[in-house]
Design an enzyme around this catalytic site. Structure first.
Site, PDB file in Angstrom:
ATOM      1  CB  SER A 147      -0.949  -0.032   1.200  1.00 26.95           C
ATOM      2  OG  SER A 147      -1.901   0.988   1.113  1.00 26.95           O
ATOM      3  CG  ASP A 212      -8.015  -2.409  -2.556  1.00 21.24           C
ATOM      4  OD1 ASP A 212      -8.579  -1.515  -1.897  1.00 21.24           O
ATOM      5  OD2 ASP A 212      -6.805  -2.686  -2.444  1.00 21.24           O
ATOM      6  CG  HIS A 241      -6.251  -1.555   0.899  1.00 21.77           C
ATOM      7  ND1 HIS A 241      -5.583  -1.391  -0.295  1.00 21.77           N
ATOM      8  CD2 HIS A 241      -5.533  -0.855   1.827  1.00 21.77           C
ATOM      9  CE1 HIS A 241      -4.530  -0.611  -0.120  1.00 21.77           C
ATOM     10  NE2 HIS A 241      -4.479  -0.273   1.164  1.00 21.77           N
TER      11      HIS A 241
END
Length: 380
Positions: A147, A212, A241
């Protein structure tokens, strides 16, 4: 201008857990640092590493006796080493890898404040620690960015030509692209991964969940498409996510990738002077710098003008036409215009417009209205 970008990015992007999920203390018997609030393990070293920006970051090195490769892990947002401790240990065990992870400046018990530039200095310091303290070689290191961590990971990978591999887990194209589907890169954007990924020369594995709702799967797919060396990506159907590691295909695909990387014959290009590589200037996409090639173009233009002038002087001066001076004046005017453009005479006006637009975006969105970087119960 860089300070404005860094300040705005920090307000938007970084949410360190407060208070930290762990503490750091000195063990009375060994004199070494230890992490409080987690299960002590003999194969784990706790370190404090100084960065070139003056911060002291907490890092954790996990040894695996069966390892031939080492992972440098940059975690996601709204988490710290204490929350990731058990998972890091399990990952090192399952993949049979050494693993170095660290907390960004302002996260956990790392000093300083979070910013884009600080995270770049943080990962550089962690990498140097890995090489200098643990003897890891660049060609045996895998960078893993999750991320938010895909930003410093991709940036460092562009400056390590002998790197073994890169893993991008739910990565972002750039900070701004998480909020808006823009097609171009703006100077105030942060973590411009889409511009940097073509500069990464080693194999890249991209992992992303199709469901996501924080960073759309299209981010991972576009990054994979722009990779030089594409490895079979993993698009986890229904994955979100923060839960990809819970799917069995996640660890299975990672093991397959590691096995392929271990068997591959890595091309070594000679000696690897680590400090020189890390001191190389970062891509001009991070700052609004004009490419140096423009100076070369100006020099070439001047040389061509000089050659023309010499050619004219060698001819009969009496036969010169009256139009000659006019042409010469025109050429000088064109050179003046070119030099003016190269020196960026009109850039301040454009920059002010960009700042105004960015200010409008800040006011319309609100400082924390970015789902990508909001704190969550689990790691981001």
């Amino acid at each position: 201008m860089g300070a404005i970008t860094s300040s705005m990015a920090a307000k938007f992007a970084f949410f360190p857990p407060n208070p930290p999920s762990y503490a750091v203390a000195v063990d009375e018997l060994s004199g070494k640092l230890k992490m409080m609030g987690v299960t002590a393990r003999e194969n784990v070293d706790v370190l404090k590493v100084c960065t070139k920006r003056g911060n002291s970051i907490v890092a954790m090195y996990i040894r695996n006796p069966s390892a031939s490769l080492t992972v440098l892990f940059s975690h996601g947002n709204a988490t710290d080493l204490g929350q990731m401790y058990d998972w890091f240990s399990q990952l090192s065990h399952d993949l049979r890898l050494n693993l170095l992870c660290y907390d960004y400046s302002g996260y956990g018990h790392s000093s300083g404040k979070p910013s884009e530039q600080n995270t770049y200095a943080d990962i550089e310091a962690a990498y140097k620690c890995l090489v200098e303290m643990y003897g890891a070689k660049e060609e045996d290191i895998i960078l893993y960015g999750q991320s938010l961590g895909s930003g410093p990971t991709t940036d460092l990978a562009t400056r390590l030509p002998n790197l073994r591999a890169v893993i991008l887990h739910s990565p972002i194209l750039s900070g701004l692209r998480v909020m808006y589907p823009v097609k171009r890169t703006y100077w105030f954007d942060i973590y411009k991964n889409i511009d940097k990924i073509p500069l990464v020369s080693c194999p890249v594995l991209v992992i992303h969940g199709t469901a996501d709702d924080v960073v759309d799967c299209s981010h991972g797919k576009q990054l994979w498409e722009h990779c030089k060396q594409k490895y079979e990506p993993l698009w986890i159907k229904g994955g979100n996510h923060c839960n990809l590691e819970l799917y069995p295909q996640y660890i299975k695909h990672l093991k397959k990738f590691i096995a392929a990387i271990e068997k591959s014959s890595h091309q070594k290009t000679g000696t690897v002077p680590v400090p020189d590589q890390l001191d190389r200037p970062r891509s001009s996409t991070d700052f609004r710098e004009k490419p140096r090639i423009s100076m070369d173009l100006r020099e070439n233009l001047r040389r061509s003008i000089d050659l023309k002038e010499k050619h004219r002087s060698s001819t009969d001066h009496k036969v010169k036409s009256r139009a000659g001076p006019d042409k010469k004046d025109k050429s000088r005017k064109s050179i003046d215009r070119y030099e003016k453009a190269c020196n960026g005479a009109e850039i301040p006006e454009k920059a002010r417009t960009s700042i105004d637009r960015f200010g409008d975006m800040v006011r319309s969105v609100g400082l924390c209205n970015i789902d990508c970087f909001r704190p969550s119960a689990t790691h981001a």
